[in-house]
Scaffold this active site. Sequence first.
Site, PDB file in Angstrom:
ATOM      1  N   THR A 139     -34.546   5.846 -26.817  1.00  0.00           N
ATOM      2  CA  THR A 139     -34.114   6.161 -28.188  1.00  0.00           C
ATOM      3  C   THR A 139     -35.276   6.076 -29.165  1.00  0.00           C
ATOM      4  OG1 THR A 139     -31.902   5.307 -27.688  1.00  0.00           O
ATOM      5  CG2 THR A 139     -32.503   5.522 -30.012  1.00  0.00           C
TER       6      THR A 139
ATOM      7  N   SER B   7     -31.858   1.891 -19.096  1.00  0.00           N
ATOM      8  CA  SER B   7     -31.506   1.250 -20.354  1.00  0.00           C
ATOM      9  C   SER B   7     -32.532   0.173 -20.708  1.00  0.00           C
ATOM     10  CB  SER B   7     -30.112   0.621 -20.236  1.00  0.00           C
ATOM     11  OG  SER B   7     -29.765  -0.035 -21.424  1.00  0.00           O
ATOM     12  N   GLY B   8     -33.019   0.217 -21.942  1.00  0.00           N
ATOM     13  CA  GLY B   8     -34.008  -0.744 -22.408  1.00  0.00           C
ATOM     14  C   GLY B   8     -35.434  -0.283 -22.246  1.00  0.00           C
TER      15      GLY B   8
ATOM     16  N   ASN C  31     -30.603  -4.310 -22.805  1.00  0.00           N
ATOM     17  CA  ASN C  31     -31.113  -3.725 -24.054  1.00  0.00           C
ATOM     18  C   ASN C  31     -30.161  -4.095 -25.183  1.00  0.00           C
ATOM     19  OD1 ASN C  31     -32.315  -2.218 -26.018  1.00  0.00           O
ATOM     20  ND2 ASN C  31     -31.903  -0.225 -25.109  1.00  0.00           N
TER      21      ASN C  31
ATOM     22  N   SER D 132     -28.671  -0.366 -26.665  1.00  0.00           N
ATOM     23  CA  SER D 132     -28.612   0.584 -25.549  1.00  0.00           C
ATOM     24  C   SER D 132     -27.727   1.776 -25.910  1.00  0.00           C
ATOM     25  CB  SER D 132     -28.060  -0.124 -24.306  1.00  0.00           C
ATOM     26  OG  SER D 132     -27.903   0.793 -23.252  1.00  0.00           O
ATOM     27  N   SER D 133     -28.257   2.985 -25.687  1.00  0.00           N
ATOM     28  CA  SER D 133     -27.460   4.200 -25.910  1.00  0.00           C
ATOM     29  C   SER D 133     -26.467   4.334 -24.769  1.00  0.00           C
ATOM     30  CB  SER D 133     -28.365   5.436 -25.962  1.00  0.00           C
ATOM     31  OG  SER D 133     -29.252   5.362 -27.044  1.00  0.00           O
TER      32      SER D 133
ATOM     33  N   GLU E 265     -29.633   5.039 -12.358  1.00  0.00           N
ATOM     34  CA  GLU E 265     -29.099   3.685 -12.402  1.00  0.00           C
ATOM     35  C   GLU E 265     -28.743   3.208 -11.002  1.00  0.00           C
ATOM     36  OE1 GLU E 265     -25.951   3.141 -15.181  1.00  0.00           O
ATOM     37  OE2 GLU E 265     -27.270   3.287 -16.917  1.00  0.00           O
TER      38      GLU E 265
ATOM     39  N   GLY F 280     -31.231   7.151 -17.625  1.00  0.00           N
ATOM     40  CA  GLY F 280     -32.083   7.274 -16.454  1.00  0.00           C
ATOM     41  C   GLY F 280     -31.284   6.979 -15.197  1.00  0.00           C
TER      42      GLY F 280
END
Length: 1136
Positions: A112, A107-108, A157, A160-161, A389, A387
Amino acid sequence: MEVKTSLLDNMIGVGDMVLLEPLNEDSFIMNLRNRFDHNEIYTYIGSVVISMNPYRSLPIYTPQKVEEYRNRNFYELSPHIYALADEAYRSLRDQDKDQCILITGESGAGKTEASKLVMSYVAAVCGKGQEVNKVKEQLLQSNPVLEAFGNAKTMRNDNSSRFGKYMDIEFDFKGDPLGGVISNYLLEKSRVCKQPRGERNFHIFYQLLSGASDDTLVKLKLDRDFSKYNYLSLDSANVNGLDDAASFRTVRNAMQIVGFMEAEVQSVLELVAAVLKLGNIEFKPESRVNGFDESRVKDKNDLKEMCELLGIEQSVLERAFSYRTVEAKMEKMSTTLNVAQAYYARDALAKNLYSRLFSWLVTRINESIKAQAKTRHKVMGVLDIYGFEIFEVRDNSFEQFIINYCNEKLQQIFIELTLREEQEEYIREDIEWTNIEYFNNAVICDLIENNQNGILAMLDEECLRPGTVTDDTFLDKLNTICAEHQHFESRLNKNSKFLTDHSLPHSCFRIQHYAGKVLYRVEGFVDKNNDLLYRDLSQAMYKATHSLMRQLFPEGNPAKVNLKRPPTAGFQFKASVGVLMKNLQTKNPNYIRCIKPNDKKVAHIFTDSLVCHQVRYLGLVENVRVRRAGYAFRQPYESCLERYKMLCKKTWPHWRGPARDGVEVLLTDCSVPTEEFAYGRSKIFIRNPRTLFTLEERRRACLEDLATLIQKIYRGWKSRTHFLLLKKSQVVVAAWYRRYAQQNKYQKIKSATLVMQSFIRGWKARNILRQLKYEKRCKEAVTTIAAYWHGTQARMELRRLKTEARNKRAVSVIWAYWQGTKARRELRHLKVAAREKLAVSVIWAGWQGTKVRREYRKFFRANAGKKIYDFTIQRIMQKYFLGLKTTTMSPMDNSWPAKPYGFLEGAHTQLRRIFHLWRCKKYRGQFTEEKKAVYEEKLEASEIFKDKKALYPSSVSQPFKGDYLEIQKNPKYQKLNSAMEEKVLLADLVNKINRANGKGSPRLFLLTKSNFVLADQKTGQVKASVPLPDLASVSVSTQSDGFFALKLKEGSASASKGDFLLSSEHLIEIITKLHRIGTTAADRDQINIDISDEFLVQFKQDKVCVKFIQGGPKNGNSAACKRKNNRLLEVSVPSP
């Protein structure tokens, strides 16, 4: 010579990690840092792109950059995401290979944004056209909608998605986009109810409260204050750089572009508001007689407002929060819920409501952007998913477990496809393939997904088994079955080496993934995998009148009760990952590995430890080793020869033979060891990067020598050119000077000649002038002498003539006097004679006048009265008829001049009647057959409705048009028009009233001589076709509304669905045409028209009373229908 570029030119660090020397983790990260510090955020690993998040805008995404990378070789320019997108798009378009782009990273890291860049590049380079641009715009505008509902601000992020997304973009044979299909994976729905400190809920909640208008918030029963909602965290509600109000406007606009109807947008916002209201519902315990505690709602205001938004009866939902019904075979048992269970049920409902709304949004977007053509499409897939984690100790739970499982599968397919691609290229180039040793993570995937002993299978088995099931029992089962597995670690398993491992808590287990060891806290695994929603809540949601609820909760249908337990979250995710893996294996893969340089989300900071952590779990160094296991670098013969031909005298400056022969001569001349390269069919393969760098160094030195030579030749050419230019200039200047000198000399000679000529001409002229003057004086002397002589002669003749004239005049005077005396004497005689004749004439005229007057007096006394009467009458009639000219020709004009005299009374009346008949005939003569039919219909409408219905007077001035939809011309209704066997007499848009809620649904109403048809407004599909003989009567009210009921004959084939209650703006015309068709048809009875403020309508098996009352409806000046109970529909009509 055309100059070719390459990623090796002006390279900062190493652009392709395959060429990195030496290869280790430190040199890998150092190369990334070096390139990041110089704003080079993209680096290759072969065909894989590593993307560093710069946390700022860079000028590398301009339209000029798009054109620069368009139709260029992958290694021709410096690394860029556009190069990968162009390679994938050209392979799809030119080679007919389906592509997929896999974007991974934590994330970040910019996943996206990377997917947006890929889609925007493809949209920029593909075809143009109105339809193509519309499809591209819809595909791009789907992102803001999904981001608003699926993204949130996290510690890592700001956007973040919180879901995985896979989009298949479909193209035609030309490479133009036709549409797309989106799949979503594992929305983090737990965020709806609870967010970690410093994070926010999903964006849409904050955007709605910040950007919606005051009217919208009132309709949704919301307040702008975030603190009034328990589901919204307050410590990070406002984020720097995020404008929630502007984002809300962007989302509304994007939904409109994608194809959402306004009613659908409103329904979605109502569900979002319902989730916020749901979080405010709180419970209190209430003791029962049996000693158990029962939960009750504290403040029912939020519950009431939520029920009003969803259209649910408050008592139904309140009971669902207090009781739970358990069914087993034919038995039902109801148990009470305590406060903790009620809160669990509330949060489960909120999570399910939001996640199902998100899935509905994805499905709805797919309906809008899907390809319409049914031919075979080329497909490019874009995967944007979590990704790997690894959180802090004991922070990894069920979500991280299945995310890491998905990444294990992606790593597995990545290694397999990379090796397969390498092997296929070696075979294609006829290079010997040697097996490459690498870590195969299939054993870890098997540990998780094995159907018998896998962790997911055991978790499902534990969730389904009867008895007490807890997270501890699940961990005990893992310790029993997975104890001997080399990648599984636990303090409580049979392996004694972990008994003293204090880094491994008792309530946790550890898995050694390909990216490293991850410690999972077992707490919550069972509940999150179950993901249960009580059946009572599902059934309560299904009873809601909201337009989306039945689609979101189909299992709540009491007619389709399924006692089978729904599949678990782990099972569903495992199945969806399996489908995704099969889909990816059918496509050519392209990889983008996203890395974030720091946790502070600021530019120009590169944290080595964080980047090293991501490089490890993305397996990038392992990826380089796999890529370099054979030959590190390969290049087509033509490109290799073009780049290095200056290193050999035989190939410089031009090689005349085949490119492969030229490369062989070049490498032989450069003394490159034969074991360092291999010849393929179309490419040269170089084993060691050092060999390539040696060639680059020699090329760089050679280019310096060539540059010196080129400079020397250029300077000589420039000096020679300058000398020749000076020489040419001197010749030109000399020529121009000589011309100037000759022109001056010529002008002087010419001037002297002109002076001499002028002097000679002057001397000659003066001589001639003197001679001419002398001759002139001689002529003047002769003339003067002749004149004096002629004058003397003339005077002598004049004297003679004067003497003769005096003598003649004396005779004439004497004769004139004599003639005058004679004439006067004669005049006196004539006057005397005239006076005598005049006296006689006067006397005679007097006598004749007296005689005439005597005769006239006799005649006048006999005829004077009649003549005067006739003359007077004639003047009166003349004036009367002239007064009638002011009358108009309109048959509607009843004015007529008053009679001027009593004796004209009869004629006056007859003339008025005859004139009116005559002008009516003239007016009728102007009518066409169509206009005549319209007036006949107007006349019939007057007979039916005049003084009976209040709406009639306003319809008199409106012409009956008939076809209000222009069904013959409108291409939208062409299919419907062709389906009609007879001529359409009337086509109008009506509202079909729904018995359930009194609301109207738009329908197309078509009338022919034999039947009437109701069709869907959007699709034109026929919903009902009723023959007119089956129509018994029509009922309307006496008010000014447009409601009417078409009642069908009992027992007819059309009566099975019941009567039709409709509403139209052209009610008078519709009923008039129905009545007229029934009157003119000889084979059926006349249609009865019932005008009453209260009548019955048959809806299938039940009869409903429709009652009309006068009052002020809330929605303006139109009539409003509202359901009072199952047997009564009340229509409120505005007061006149």
